[in-house]
Design an enzyme around this catalytic site. Sequence first.
Site, PDB file in Angstrom:
ATOM      1  N   SER A  85      35.608  40.118  31.307  1.00  0.00           N
ATOM      2  CA  SER A  85      36.237  39.775  32.587  1.00  0.00           C
ATOM      3  C   SER A  85      36.922  38.418  32.616  1.00  0.00           C
ATOM      4  O   SER A  85      37.604  38.106  33.599  1.00  0.00           O
ATOM      5  CB  SER A  85      35.190  39.816  33.712  1.00  0.00           C
ATOM      6  N   LYS A  88      40.495  38.375  33.541  1.00  0.00           N
ATOM      7  CA  LYS A  88      40.922  38.361  34.944  1.00  0.00           C
ATOM      8  C   LYS A  88      41.601  37.042  35.314  1.00  0.00           C
ATOM      9  O   LYS A  88      42.330  36.976  36.307  1.00  0.00           O
ATOM     10  CB  LYS A  88      39.737  38.639  35.865  1.00  0.00           C
ATOM     11  N   SER A 143      33.716  39.904  40.241  1.00  0.00           N
ATOM     12  CA  SER A 143      34.401  40.464  39.074  1.00  0.00           C
ATOM     13  C   SER A 143      34.718  41.937  39.293  1.00  0.00           C
ATOM     14  O   SER A 143      34.612  42.763  38.390  1.00  0.00           O
ATOM     15  CB  SER A 143      33.537  40.290  37.815  1.00  0.00           C
TER      16      SER A 143
END
Length: 394
Positions: A85, A88, A143
């Site tokens: 993640s 991101k 997330s």
Amino acid sequence: MRECSRLSRRAALGLAVAALPLSTATEAAATTVVGGERLARSGVQVRGASGLPQKLTARSWLVADCASGEVLASFAAHRRLAPASTLKMLFADTVLKKFGRAERYRVTDADLADVPAGSSLVGIKPGITYTVEQLWQGVFLRSGNDAVHVLSHMNGGIARTVAEMQAKAEDLRALDTHVVSPDGFDHKGQLSSAYDLTLFARHGLKDADFRGYCGMRTADFPAGGRKTFQIQNTDRLLTGAWGLKTYDGLIGVKNGYTSHAGNTFTGAATRGGRTLLVTVMHPDAGGNTVYEQTAALLDWGFTHGRSAQAVGTLVEPISAGGARSGTAAARKAARASAGAPGSAAGGGSPWHLAEGAAGAVALLGAGVWALRRRTARTTPGGEGEGEGGTGDRS
């Protein structure tokens, strides 16, 4: 002649380059590795400072000064690994400024149809209208892949968003990064590096909204009607969850976990007017390991790191006047220095740099790099297989 015949092709090339004018050899070497050739060497890279943490098991890590961009210490900075993640951050760098915070969007079933099974979710439901601010809270705090996919569909779809993220990575000169999905979930070929993730964080922190979201500890999230539920940030150094103390001065940025990637984390903290960035990728298994190693590297940066001399630099984006390094030859060189996906840093053959239009220049740079590696090796750090158990699935 007999002695010369025993030289390897790589060493012979290095000697040939050494005979060239210094400016030519230096220019050739500089084109091969984004941020500086030392970042492609094996082992821990540090200069002018001691006291680095002894038990670093991450497969890749980096410490940098956010303001100056100086890399203070690193290990396998360009090694290409699954980012989870932390990718991101690039998604936010790409999409965050496209929609106003107060803009509202009613979610449909189609917006959530392509969220991968097993994803981390913030709890978005079709039929509910969310503000853009709430969607970004879902991205940064929980997330939430569901929030990422909704924003991606608002942006014209997953394919378009992935293409824009890849273009953004190119502009940031993050040549180790290959984007397959906008959420960081495990997909074949989805890769980044500690160097690139640190670039993403540094770029993002220049934006007030990015900085605000990544440092937010809790938020009230819509549950339908007038009901809400509280969401908490999964960054344990920020919240102190799971028995971990909060890190003094932490301002973000992003953590991640998948079963394939293990744990990844990029953190930023400010003390005494100085902001440091640390990225840690794939440490040994253990619930808080990625956070503990990040905290240890931040501690080092704020103490011993004050005397460190730069071993590299975080480059500026091409759009902000940074030198263009997006040619095919430069990309091949960066990836060769990083090695094959998941392999040891520096594992790629420098002879592969000869491919592409600028192959001749890159080949000379490889000779300099190879010769220096023979004479300036440092002590290698530990390697781990990744860490599970965070409950934060990209």
